[in-house]
Design a protein around this motif. Structure first.
Motif, PDB file in Angstrom:
ATOM      1  N   TYR A 185      53.748  46.029  41.399  1.00 61.75           N
ATOM      2  CA  TYR A 185      52.561  46.866  41.243  1.00 61.75           C
ATOM      3  C   TYR A 185      51.363  46.068  40.745  1.00 61.75           C
ATOM      4  N   LEU A 186      51.590  45.019  39.977  1.00 57.31           N
ATOM      5  CA  LEU A 186      50.467  44.159  39.579  1.00 57.31           C
ATOM      6  C   LEU A 186      49.951  43.355  40.765  1.00 57.31           C
ATOM      7  N   ALA A 187      50.826  43.032  41.716  1.00 53.83           N
ATOM      8  CA  ALA A 187      50.377  42.366  42.937  1.00 53.83           C
ATOM      9  C   ALA A 187      49.550  43.318  43.798  1.00 53.83           C
ATOM     10  N   LYS A 188      49.961  44.579  43.863  1.00 51.90           N
ATOM     11  CA  LYS A 188      49.239  45.579  44.655  1.00 51.90           C
ATOM     12  C   LYS A 188      47.922  45.993  43.997  1.00 51.90           C
ATOM     13  N   HIS A 189      47.829  45.785  42.692  1.00 50.34           N
ATOM     14  CA  HIS A 189      46.645  46.237  41.948  1.00 50.34           C
ATOM     15  C   HIS A 189      46.106  45.076  41.115  1.00 50.34           C
ATOM     16  N   PRO A 190      45.421  44.124  41.758  1.00 46.51           N
ATOM     17  CA  PRO A 190      44.970  42.909  41.059  1.00 46.51           C
ATOM     18  C   PRO A 190      44.026  43.192  39.894  1.00 46.51           C
ATOM     19  N   GLU A 191      43.330  44.329  39.920  1.00 45.91           N
ATOM     20  CA  GLU A 191      42.441  44.644  38.796  1.00 45.91           C
ATOM     21  C   GLU A 191      43.259  44.855  37.524  1.00 45.91           C
ATOM     22  N   TRP A 192      44.436  45.456  37.644  1.00 44.29           N
ATOM     23  CA  TRP A 192      45.321  45.617  36.500  1.00 44.29           C
ATOM     24  C   TRP A 192      45.951  44.284  36.105  1.00 44.29           C
ATOM     25  N   GLN A 193      46.228  43.452  37.090  1.00 44.11           N
ATOM     26  CA  GLN A 193      46.791  42.138  36.780  1.00 44.11           C
ATOM     27  C   GLN A 193      45.808  41.329  35.926  1.00 44.11           C
ATOM     28  N   GLU A 194      44.533  41.363  36.274  1.00 46.43           N
ATOM     29  CA  GLU A 194      43.542  40.624  35.490  1.00 46.43           C
ATOM     30  C   GLU A 194      43.377  41.238  34.093  1.00 46.43           C
ATOM     31  N   ARG A 195      43.461  42.528  34.025  1.00 49.49           N
ATOM     32  CA  ARG A 195      43.303  43.213  32.739  1.00 49.49           C
ATOM     33  C   ARG A 195      44.419  42.836  31.766  1.00 49.49           C
TER      34      ARG A 195
END
Length: 482
Positions: free
Chosen positions: A309-319
């Motif tokens: 899910y962090l791969a699918k949602h890079p904005e959350w990965q950066e956060r």
């Protein structure tokens, strides 16, 4: 169309069913929509006012054994829509009652009238994980849990975290950058390595690989269709895996009894209650086999889901990466891991969307009642968090990845006590849930410091439910060094 049906339909359009033989959508829709003759499980006692549990046998011989493996969450949602929270189905040569939804699962797990026994697990995994904590009932379970609790105190957890930090940093540091690994298998090797060091004080190597194979074989055997030791079959492999694990722990137990080390194996050998109660050698072996399976399999699944899910949602990965980088370069201790509050939201949402244990087995010891239905004694029961985690009555847009739903401002998990239950509930709620959260946090923290990762925009993971949910393709991701 009901809200549950809308969720199931949206899920089908998003993710194709898992299968080794691709089938046209029209065939899949026909299989999913196949209606079998509805029958009553048992006639309620005269004058009880209770209803008979509805359900069906499914396909001849195999029943519905393969349906959940193929259609996963979508099939469970369709079943819930068809029959409601209490129904039965034919599977694995048995009739199994399904309790779905927060109200039904709460009744079974709180278990006020002691109708629901852990003996349900015997049908699936007792041959391979006999007398593990999850398989014990009532007074005996309480006694074993009291002893085991001394192996999961905050001081013990702090020691485990101190050991796992260097192992995680070393393991993730060895991953090749700018590569496309099938990350599930990389994470599985890593979590087994951590479990070997933290639980057994055993370095990685040939023994670690051999034990890993034994654990995998033992777990997969529980849902074998052919439940006999046919050479080359999953059941036979599981029985052999159990022998390998028993032999290892019995051979190493005397040394652990002599020396009180910082690993879990030593902790169980020396665990003692205030009353002086301790585990026998057989108890230690049984609990170690079960805990090793429970710890490294569930941690692998949770980490894999969070990575996906962090791969699918890079904005959350950066956060969450920004949060991790603020901790500095030292491996985090339990206090530092507790500060990763945003990462914890992500992990909780991953646990909601991909529950590591999709069904909890029970068996009724006597006749009981669930939501007005008559449930006879000696019935195999499956209690599943699957419906709860996608119930539109509890969750806003339940198919969407939305970690903020666990924030203090929203706390959708409080819409019902059993809306979110990845760690089970009641007396058998997972004893290692805090350890598991610390390990997943520490693992993702090390990944976030070292790598960025991504998947193609149109990629959707397909989860194989043959035993515990794993990505069918191993989750290929692109790893890039920061």
């Amino acid at each position: 169309m009901s809200k549950v049906s809308e969720v199931a339909t949206a899920l089908r359009e998003r993710v194709p069913p898992l299968t080794s033989i691709p089938l046209p959508r029209a065939v899949d829709r026909r299989l999913l929509g196949q209606r079998w003759p509805t029958r009553e499980l048992a006639t309620p006692p005269a004058g009880s006012g209770l209803k008979a549990i509805p359900g069906d046998d499914g396909a001849p011989l195999i029943g519905h054994s393969l349906d959940f493996m193929r259609f996963g969450v979508e099939w469970a949602l369709r079943r819930y829509e068809l029959y409601g929270p209490v129904s039965w189905m034919g599977a694995f040569g048995r009739r199994i009652v399904s309790l779905s939804g927060p109200d039904a699962t709460q009744l079974a797990l709180v278990n006020k009238d002691k109708a629901f026994s852990q003996q349900g697990w015997e049908f699936f995994i007792e041959r391979f994980f006999q007398r593990g904590l999850m398989l014990l009932d009532f007074g005996e379970h309480h006694a074993h849990r009291r002893i085991m609790q001394s192996a999961f105190t905050r001081d013990r957890l702090a020691g485990y975290v101190a050991q796992m930090g260097p192992a995680l940093r070393e393991g993730i540091g060895a991953w090749a950058p700018d590569s496309r690994p099938r990350l599930y298998w990389s994470l599985k090797r890593l979590t087994l390595d951590v479990a070997s060091r933290v639980f057994m004080d055993m370095p990685s190597g040939d023994d670690s690989a051999r034990l890993n194979r034994a654990f995998v074989d033992s777990v997969r055997a529980g849902t074998a269709i052919v439940r006999y030791p046919v050479p080359g079959g999953r059941w036979a492999a599981g029985l052999n895996g159990r022998k390998v694990l028993e032999r290892y722990f019995r051979e190493n137990l005397p040394a652990k009894r002599r020396d009180d080390g910082a690993d879990l194996f030593s902790a169980l050998c020396h665990a003692t209650t205030e009353d002086g109660e301790r585990f026998s050698d057989a108890d230690v072996v049984n609990h170690m086999i079960f805990l090793m399976m429970a710890a490294h399999d569930t941690t692998t699944i949770t980490s894999t889901a969070a990575v996906y899910y962090l791969a699918k949602h890079p904005e959350w990965q950066e956060r969450v990466r920004e949060e991790s980088l603020r901790l500095g370069d030292d491996p985090p201790d339990v206090t530092a891991l507790g500060e990763l509050s945003t990462l914890e939201l992500v992990i909780k949402e991953a646990l909601r969307l991909v529950a590591p244990v999709p069904s909890l087995a029970r068996k009724t010891l006597h006749d009981t009642e669930v939501l007005g239905f008559h449930l006879p004694a000696d019935t195999l029961v499956g209690v599943s968090p699957t419906i709860n985690h996608f119930d539109p009555a509890c969750w806003t847009d339940p198919l969407r990845f939305d970690p903020e739903r666990f924030s203090e401002a929203r706390r959708e998990d409080r819409n019902h006590r059993y809306a979110w239950m990845p760690f089970g509930g009641g007396a058998h709620k997972c004893i290692g849930l805090h350890f598991g959260m610390y390990e997943v946090k520490a693992l993702l923290h090390e990944m976030l410091r070292r790598f960025r990762w991504s998947v193609p925009a149109n990629y959707e993971a397909r989860w194989d439910y043959v035993s515990l949910p794993v990505p069918a393709d191993g989750l290929p991701v692109l790893l890039t060094r920061r």
